[in-house]
Scaffold this motif. Structure first.
Motif, short mmCIF file in Angstrom:
data_model
loop_
_atom_site.label_atom_id
_atom_site.label_comp_id
_atom_site.label_asym_id
_atom_site.label_seq_id
_atom_site.Cartn_x
_atom_site.Cartn_y
_atom_site.Cartn_z
N ALA A 83 46.63 32.78 33.15
CA ALA A 83 45.79 33.53 34.08
C ALA A 83 46.64 34.28 35.11
CB ALA A 83 44.81 32.60 34.78
N THR A 84 47.66 33.62 35.63
CA THR A 84 48.51 34.29 36.63
C THR A 84 49.32 35.42 36.00
OG1 THR A 84 50.21 32.57 36.34
CG2 THR A 84 48.65 32.27 38.14
N SER A 85 49.72 35.22 34.75
CA SER A 85 50.44 36.28 34.04
C SER A 85 49.52 37.49 33.83
CB SER A 85 50.93 35.76 32.69
OG SER A 85 51.54 36.78 31.94
N ALA A 86 48.27 37.22 33.44
CA ALA A 86 47.29 38.30 33.23
C ALA A 86 47.00 39.02 34.55
CB ALA A 86 46.01 37.74 32.63
N ALA A 87 46.88 38.24 35.63
CA ALA A 87 46.60 38.83 36.94
C ALA A 87 47.73 39.74 37.38
CB ALA A 87 46.39 37.71 37.96
N GLN A 88 48.96 39.33 37.13
CA GLN A 88 50.11 40.16 37.51
C GLN A 88 50.13 41.46 36.72
OE1 GLN A 88 52.31 39.27 40.16
NE2 GLN A 88 52.53 41.49 39.90
N LYS A 89 49.75 41.39 35.44
CA LYS A 89 49.68 42.61 34.62
C LYS A 89 48.66 43.59 35.19
CE LYS A 89 49.81 42.38 30.09
NZ LYS A 89 49.53 41.94 28.70
N LEU A 90 47.51 43.07 35.61
CA LEU A 90 46.48 43.94 36.18
C LEU A 90 46.94 44.52 37.52
CD1 LEU A 90 43.11 42.10 35.42
CD2 LEU A 90 44.16 44.00 34.18
N ALA A 91 47.63 43.71 38.30
CA ALA A 91 48.15 44.20 39.58
C ALA A 91 49.18 45.30 39.35
CB ALA A 91 48.75 43.05 40.38
N ASP A 92 50.05 45.09 38.36
CA ASP A 92 51.07 46.09 38.04
C ASP A 92 50.44 47.38 37.50
OD1 ASP A 92 52.99 44.27 38.82
OD2 ASP A 92 53.51 43.65 36.78
N THR A 93 49.30 47.22 36.82
CA THR A 93 48.57 48.37 36.27
C THR A 93 47.84 49.12 37.37
OG1 THR A 93 48.30 47.18 34.18
CG2 THR A 93 46.86 49.06 34.52
N LYS A 94 47.75 48.48 38.55
CA LYS A 94 47.06 49.06 39.71
C LYS A 94 45.58 49.33 39.41
CE LYS A 94 51.26 51.11 41.66
NZ LYS A 94 51.52 49.92 42.47
N VAL A 95 44.92 48.29 38.90
CA VAL A 95 43.48 48.41 38.70
C VAL A 95 42.80 48.53 40.06
CG1 VAL A 95 43.47 47.16 36.50
CG2 VAL A 95 43.16 45.88 38.64
N ASN A 96 41.62 49.12 40.07
CA ASN A 96 40.89 49.33 41.32
C ASN A 96 40.11 48.09 41.74
OD1 ASN A 96 41.08 52.04 39.74
ND2 ASN A 96 40.88 52.64 41.89
N GLY A 97 39.83 47.20 40.80
CA GLY A 97 39.11 45.97 41.10
C GLY A 97 39.12 45.08 39.88
N VAL A 98 38.82 43.80 40.08
CA VAL A 98 38.85 42.83 38.99
C VAL A 98 37.54 42.05 38.92
CG1 VAL A 98 39.95 40.72 38.13
CG2 VAL A 98 41.35 42.55 39.07
N THR A 106 41.32 28.97 36.70
CA THR A 106 42.08 30.21 36.51
C THR A 106 41.86 31.18 37.68
OG1 THR A 106 40.26 31.06 35.14
CG2 THR A 106 42.16 30.09 34.01
N SER A 107 40.66 31.19 38.24
CA SER A 107 40.36 32.10 39.34
C SER A 107 41.18 31.80 40.58
CB SER A 107 38.86 32.03 39.70
OG SER A 107 38.06 32.48 38.64
N ILE A 108 41.38 30.51 40.85
CA ILE A 108 42.07 30.11 42.09
C ILE A 108 43.54 30.55 42.10
CG2 ILE A 108 42.82 28.15 43.48
CD1 ILE A 108 40.12 26.80 42.62
N PRO A 109 44.35 30.22 41.08
CA PRO A 109 45.75 30.68 41.14
C PRO A 109 45.89 32.19 41.03
CG PRO A 109 45.29 29.62 39.03
CD PRO A 109 44.11 29.35 39.91
N ALA A 110 45.00 32.83 40.26
CA ALA A 110 45.07 34.29 40.12
C ALA A 110 44.71 35.01 41.42
CB ALA A 110 44.16 34.76 39.00
N SER A 111 43.85 34.40 42.22
CA SER A 111 43.35 35.06 43.43
C SER A 111 44.46 35.40 44.41
CB SER A 111 42.29 34.19 44.11
OG SER A 111 42.84 32.96 44.55
N ARG A 112 45.52 34.60 44.47
CA ARG A 112 46.62 34.89 45.38
C ARG A 112 47.33 36.19 44.98
NH1 ARG A 112 49.46 32.38 49.22
NH2 ARG A 112 48.31 30.44 48.89
N ILE A 113 47.45 36.41 43.67
CA ILE A 113 48.11 37.63 43.18
C ILE A 113 47.30 38.86 43.56
CG2 ILE A 113 48.78 38.89 41.08
CD1 ILE A 113 49.45 36.09 39.89
N TYR A 114 45.98 38.78 43.38
CA TYR A 114 45.13 39.91 43.75
C TYR A 114 45.14 40.13 45.27
CZ TYR A 114 43.41 39.13 39.00
OH TYR A 114 43.32 38.95 37.64
#
Length: 378
Positions: A83-98, A106-114
């Motif tokens: 989940a954190t790996s996927a979140a970082q990919k979306l952050a690097d892609t510069k998505v407008n929202g998730v 999975t939501s909790i660790p990913a939330s810090r990346i967002y």
């Protein structure tokens, strides 16, 4: 008649201008597209995609300019590390929202990346209170949290089902353990009940013989399970094989259309009582039925549970962008915090934590292999 030649520079400028007129808004989605919960991840992704298709079909505009929404999907397999790996990919892609993630674990660790990237995140299903209580202004959810879900089920088990002896099992995930703990608190608060066993398994287990043998000796009239249907179904099968007569109760993780298939004949009539973190009052039922019909037509399958919440999550995010006159996360995030949107699942607004205001719960049982409404509570 002489043909007027257009300079190449003017052509390039015109093309560039056309491209600018059609701004692309990238909506990220993350959920389990593989593994035991893939059917739920697919359902949530389908709801997300349907909203994006609807926005594009009606020519949604931001600040008077047409935009094109695109879906950027990642699979987290319900695994925190993935989940954190996927979140970082979306952050690097510069998505407008998730939209996502699906589980609390999975939501909790990913939330810090967002949060670090300044990207708004709306979960359609994560229920752990921890998710929105980390002081991250980017986290939102569309369903009631485990405090309410677990406590309500605990009170219902005692007050409505008359349970006197209860065994509690959880799968050790953030969601499973959290909802089980809150269930226990709610049951004890209702009074006149014994928690005769507190056991745990994991979210990939298939053999529950040891813990169920211990539970059988306590003769409970109800077993509560904190976890997902992929484990809950086999658990119920083995409960009944060992002669445990009590009902199985759980949260939204076992409150799915797939549960009767996973549990087989042991699902029976009213052998399961569960609650969905969400739900619509009678006045909203027509909207939900229309959405379910459109979903069926689009995907040739029935919706599971989270698709309408994912759909509303996208629409709520789009509304905030329209209010802010910008799809820039930094600009529309403050508007998302104070948004008001009339969705399929009800009126959407968030409290100071990013939790849904007045979140509803829907209690269900199963009859004839079909999920059957008991009542909607707030």
């Amino acid at each position: 008649m002489q043909t007027k030649l257009i300079p190449l520079a003017a052509v390039v400028a015109a093309i560039a201008g056309g491209a600018q007129a059609q701004e692309v808004v990238k909506i990220g989605y993350v959920g389990p597209m593989s593994g035991q919960s893939a059917h739920l991840g697919k359902d949530t992704q389908n709801g997300t995609r349907l909203a994006i298709e609807d926005l594009n079909a009606k020519g949604f505009k931001i600040d008077g300019k047409p935009v094109k929404f695109v879906l950027v999907a990642e699979d987290d397999a319900a695994d925190p590390k993935q989940a954190t790996s996927a979140a970082q990919k979306l952050a690097d892609t510069k998505v407008n929202g998730v939209i996502g993630h699906q589980t609390s674990g999975t939501s909790i660790p990913a939330s810090r990346i967002y949060y670090n990237a300044g990207i708004p995140q709306i979960s359609a299903s994560a229920t752990s209170p921890v998710y929105t209580h980390q002081k991250f202004n980017t986290t939102f959810r569309l369903v009631a949290n485990d405090n309410k879900l677990g406590a309500t089920l605990g009170q219902y088990a005692v007050q409505k089902l008359g349970a006197k002896k209860i065994a509690v099992i959880d799968d050790r995930t953030a969601y499973g353990q959290g909802v089980a703990d809150e269930f226990g608190k709610g049951a004890r608060k209702a009074g006149g009940v014994q928690i005769v066993a507190r056991e745990f398994t994991n979210d990939k287990a298939t053999d529950f013989n040891a813990i169920l043998t211990n539970i059988r000796s306590k003769n409970p009239d109800l077993v509560f399970f904190g976890g997902m249907d992929s484990v809950g179904g086999p658990l119920l099968r083995q409960m009944k094989a060992l002669g445990i007569k009590g009902k199985l109760m759980g949260g939204d993780g076992i409150c799915t259309e797939a549960m009767p298939r996973l549990a087989g004949p042991t699902a029976g009539d009213e052998a399961i009582v569960c609650a969905e973190a969400g739900g619509v009052a009678p006045g909203q039922q027509k909207k939900m039925e229309e959405f379910a019909a459109r979903y069926k037509q689009r995907y040739n399958e029935s919706l599971q549970i989270y698709a309408p919440y994912a759909y509303d999550a996208v629409m709520t995010m789009a509304q905030a962008m329209a209010d802010a006159k910008s799809a820039d996360p930094k600009k529309y995030l403050p508007y998302l915090a104070k948004v008001k949107y009339a969705g399929i699942t009800g009126d959407i607004a968030f409290d100071a934590y990013g939790d849904i205001r007045d979140g509803a719960l829907t209690l269900y049982t199963f009859k004839g292999g079909k999920r059957t409404l008991i009542e909607v509570v707030k």
